[in-house]
Design a protein around this motif. Sequence first.
Motif, mmCIF file in Angstrom:
data_model
loop_
_atom_site.group_PDB
_atom_site.id
_atom_site.type_symbol
_atom_site.label_atom_id
_atom_site.label_comp_id
_atom_site.label_asym_id
_atom_site.label_seq_id
_atom_site.Cartn_x
_atom_site.Cartn_y
_atom_site.Cartn_z
ATOM 1 N N SER B 70 0.819 -1.209 0.000
ATOM 2 C CA SER B 70 0.000 0.000 0.000
ATOM 3 C C SER B 70 0.852 1.259 0.000
ATOM 4 O O SER B 70 0.373 2.328 -0.367
ATOM 5 C CB SER B 70 -0.940 -0.006 1.204
ATOM 6 O OG SER B 70 -0.176 -0.039 2.390
ATOM 7 N N GLY B 71 2.104 1.132 0.417
ATOM 8 C CA GLY B 71 2.983 2.304 0.438
ATOM 9 C C GLY B 71 3.219 2.844 1.826
ATOM 10 O O GLY B 71 3.841 3.884 2.013
ATOM 11 N N LEU B 72 2.719 2.122 2.813
ATOM 12 C CA LEU B 72 2.884 2.569 4.205
ATOM 13 C C LEU B 72 4.324 2.368 4.676
ATOM 14 O O LEU B 72 4.859 3.173 5.427
ATOM 15 C CB LEU B 72 1.934 1.752 5.069
ATOM 16 C CG LEU B 72 1.405 2.367 6.337
ATOM 17 C CD1 LEU B 72 0.751 3.692 6.063
ATOM 18 C CD2 LEU B 72 0.393 1.421 6.980
ATOM 19 N N ARG B 90 4.264 7.132 -2.849
ATOM 20 C CA ARG B 90 2.997 7.709 -2.396
ATOM 21 C C ARG B 90 2.544 8.899 -3.252
ATOM 22 O O ARG B 90 2.186 9.971 -2.730
ATOM 23 C CB ARG B 90 3.092 8.110 -0.923
ATOM 24 C CG ARG B 90 3.127 6.918 -0.006
ATOM 25 C CD ARG B 90 2.854 7.307 1.419
ATOM 26 N NE ARG B 90 3.980 7.956 2.024
ATOM 27 C CZ ARG B 90 4.902 7.347 2.768
ATOM 28 N NH1 ARG B 90 4.772 6.084 3.051
ATOM 29 N NH2 ARG B 90 5.898 8.013 3.283
ATOM 30 N N ASN B 92 0.029 11.041 -5.393
ATOM 31 C CA ASN B 92 -1.419 11.223 -5.238
ATOM 32 C C ASN B 92 -2.202 10.382 -6.256
ATOM 33 O O ASN B 92 -3.242 9.804 -5.922
ATOM 34 C CB ASN B 92 -1.792 12.694 -5.406
ATOM 35 C CG ASN B 92 -1.460 13.491 -4.155
ATOM 36 O OD1 ASN B 92 -1.066 12.909 -3.133
ATOM 37 N ND2 ASN B 92 -1.588 14.790 -4.214
ATOM 38 N N LEU B 95 -2.355 6.974 -4.730
ATOM 39 C CA LEU B 95 -3.168 6.888 -3.507
ATOM 40 C C LEU B 95 -4.663 7.002 -3.796
ATOM 41 O O LEU B 95 -5.486 6.467 -3.058
ATOM 42 C CB LEU B 95 -2.732 7.966 -2.515
ATOM 43 C CG LEU B 95 -1.289 7.850 -2.007
ATOM 44 C CD1 LEU B 95 -0.920 9.028 -1.125
ATOM 45 C CD2 LEU B 95 -1.064 6.540 -1.246
ATOM 46 N N LYS B 96 -4.990 7.689 -4.892
ATOM 47 C CA LYS B 96 -6.410 7.836 -5.247
ATOM 48 C C LYS B 96 -6.992 6.546 -5.814
ATOM 49 O O LYS B 96 -8.197 6.445 -6.002
ATOM 50 C CB LYS B 96 -6.582 8.966 -6.276
ATOM 51 C CG LYS B 96 -6.484 10.340 -5.637
ATOM 52 C CD LYS B 96 -6.678 11.420 -6.669
ATOM 53 C CE LYS B 96 -6.582 12.780 -5.993
ATOM 54 N NZ LYS B 96 -6.743 13.872 -6.948
ATOM 55 N N ILE B 98 -6.077 3.326 -4.574
ATOM 56 C CA ILE B 98 -5.961 2.179 -3.658
ATOM 57 C C ILE B 98 -6.652 2.476 -2.318
ATOM 58 O O ILE B 98 -6.953 3.630 -2.015
ATOM 59 C CB ILE B 98 -4.482 1.827 -3.343
ATOM 60 C CG1 ILE B 98 -3.782 2.981 -2.601
ATOM 61 C CG2 ILE B 98 -3.722 1.470 -4.596
ATOM 62 C CD1 ILE B 98 -2.961 2.529 -1.453
ATOM 63 N N GLU B 123 -13.655 15.366 -0.301
ATOM 64 C CA GLU B 123 -12.791 16.532 -0.573
ATOM 65 C C GLU B 123 -11.341 16.100 -0.743
ATOM 66 O O GLU B 123 -10.643 16.573 -1.638
ATOM 67 C CB GLU B 123 -12.899 17.562 0.562
ATOM 68 C CG GLU B 123 -14.277 18.142 0.771
ATOM 69 C CD GLU B 123 -14.838 18.819 -0.469
ATOM 70 O OE1 GLU B 123 -14.040 19.250 -1.321
ATOM 71 O OE2 GLU B 123 -16.079 18.884 -0.615
ATOM 72 N N ILE B 124 -10.886 15.218 0.132
ATOM 73 C CA ILE B 124 -9.482 14.785 0.083
ATOM 74 C C ILE B 124 -9.182 14.064 -1.229
ATOM 75 O O ILE B 124 -8.148 14.284 -1.849
ATOM 76 C CB ILE B 124 -9.164 13.899 1.308
ATOM 77 C CG1 ILE B 124 -9.066 14.786 2.551
ATOM 78 C CG2 ILE B 124 -7.875 13.104 1.115
ATOM 79 C CD1 ILE B 124 -8.908 14.035 3.850
ATOM 80 N N TYR B 125 -10.095 13.221 -1.658
ATOM 81 C CA TYR B 125 -9.872 12.455 -2.896
ATOM 82 C C TYR B 125 -10.359 13.199 -4.138
ATOM 83 O O TYR B 125 -10.298 12.652 -5.243
ATOM 84 C CB TYR B 125 -10.562 11.084 -2.794
ATOM 85 C CG TYR B 125 -9.835 10.121 -1.881
ATOM 86 C CD1 TYR B 125 -8.780 9.352 -2.349
ATOM 87 C CD2 TYR B 125 -10.181 10.001 -0.543
ATOM 88 C CE1 TYR B 125 -8.099 8.490 -1.517
ATOM 89 C CE2 TYR B 125 -9.505 9.141 0.309
ATOM 90 C CZ TYR B 125 -8.471 8.379 -0.187
ATOM 91 O OH TYR B 125 -7.790 7.526 0.646
ATOM 92 N N GLU B 126 -10.891 14.401 -3.924
ATOM 93 C CA GLU B 126 -11.383 15.246 -5.028
ATOM 94 C C GLU B 126 -12.372 14.492 -5.919
ATOM 95 O O GLU B 126 -12.189 14.365 -7.128
ATOM 96 C CB GLU B 126 -10.211 15.777 -5.862
ATOM 97 C CG GLU B 126 -9.277 16.664 -5.058
ATOM 98 C CD GLU B 126 -8.117 17.190 -5.861
ATOM 99 O OE1 GLU B 126 -8.200 18.323 -6.336
ATOM 100 O OE2 GLU B 126 -7.131 16.445 -6.004
#
Lengths: 265, 324
Positions: B70-72, B90, B92, B95-96, B98, B123-126
Amino acid sequence: MRYFRIFFLHFQQAFALRSRSMVWFLISLFNPVLFYIFWAGAYHEKGNIFTSWNLSNVAVYYILLVIAGSLLIVHIEEDVAHWDIQEGGLSRYILKPFPYIWLKFFEELPWRLIQGAFGIITFVVFRILLGDFLSVSLPLSIVILAVCIWIFAYLLSFFYKMILGISALWITDYSGLQQISEVVIVIFAGLLMPLEFLPDTVRQIATALPFSYIIYYPLVALQGKLNIVDMLRVIGIQSLWIIGLHFLFQLLWKKGVKLFTGIGQ
Amino acid sequence: MVISLSHLKKYYKVHQKEPGFMGSLRSLVHRKYQTVKAVDDISFSIAEGELVGFIGPNGAGKTTTLKCLSGLLYPTSGIVSVLGFTPFDRKNAYLKQIALVMGQKNQLWWDLPAQETFLLNKEIYEIEDVQYKKTLRDLVELLDVEALLKVQVRKLSLGERMKMELIAALIHSPRVLFLDEPTIGLDVVMQKNMRDFIREYNARKKSTILLTSHYMEDVKQLAQRVIIIDHGRILYDGKLEALVKKFAKHKVLSIVLDEYVTPDKLEAVGDLVEYNFPKAVIRVPRSASNVAAAQLLEKFPVDDLNIEEPDIEDIIRDVFTQKK
């Protein structure tokens, strides 16, 4: 608009917990009131101890300190260090397509605004009760510059506390560092007393550190104790600190986030 | 391939302290570290739309792998590619697409209704208004939570909260979904609901799903392909049925007797696992199961006989035990 919407959503969350804000505000209220009582006794006994500060100035300083303490002292560091880093909550932030630091900014700002609003209400109440004793009259130019100083003070406080918080990526027992930071802020930011009341050496150290630009200078700016040139100088120094701390945060974050193990999550 | 992982390693250095006060003093001067190999050279790939079960005992490396994918987490070495991205960059755009859902870990605001968190994620994921409304409507319908949207999260039950967590995690319609123990702590009814949802979501959205679970039922019900991991290494990667054929060296004969037979006589046929007259369970080598069944029918008063594969849980337990 997106940022405003994110801010207002966070504001709702903070507003839902307004009673918790009230409790924290009371803590910000008690200390300045106690300090004022102390100085009122000293002035009563000895007359004007400091020539440039009469008792009315001292009272205004401490009542403004109630607002500044609630509005400008950011308390995000424990959230970042304990809940996000040590308990693993950071996992839910860093996989979002939005910078972590700005999510924390929008989380914290509503809490400061709500507690700051309690501070302003308190100021108004005291102003009504004590009348001219708390009077401050300032030209518009000074008010505008003072507002800028308060905004910059908030940003400075925020970046400093974020750096303190992410130190937990390297330090296991973060609380010791936090305690030291609290003591340093109390002494050098002007939370105990105006910096003029401190010995010269301590005052010089205080002006060399960023903390006086978070509390002391915003307070004296609003008391009309700084002229326009002084205020512009303060804004310039604040800007340099903000840029420096922001750069330092980015550097530490880039290195530190690689150490995050997401334990507990 | 949507997910591709080659020679992934994730090692941790763990400080080791000798017991007692002297141990504390010694660790001040000379700190000893041990390297823990959470994930040790694993490789696999997953195609678009696949639903893969990722299983293993505690500390096997399942969650660490998911976190690397996941990129964590930054891997110690190896090549990881998800949707053509390197996860720990990571970006954007990555991240949008997964979502990582961890059982019982919440992103919901506790004191507000869950829909406020959905709006924050919008809002965060637009996410466009139309798309947001459509996705929310679909998820609410699938999970049957219409009545809970305006209820404060703190007032919801664990199962209801988990459903809301899923909506919050899926509101941006991720193409790749990492599910870490999504049914942990839920009662059996809610576990089934959750499984039904995951199956339906996979079918409708064609999302690629990698699922870890302690409950074999989750894997049995959902995944056609399983990856078994232990001590950071992959023990098996393939179809669930093939796993049975590969690792199940025995079959189980369940019989119902008409008359009582002494256990020693049944033991002559195979390993008598359970005998509670009239029922008996005998384990026999896979290759000898037909002969054993014929022997039982011929020599014993058998009323009913079934030849069964052993439980998948038993097979996997055997896989881990053999490895040790």
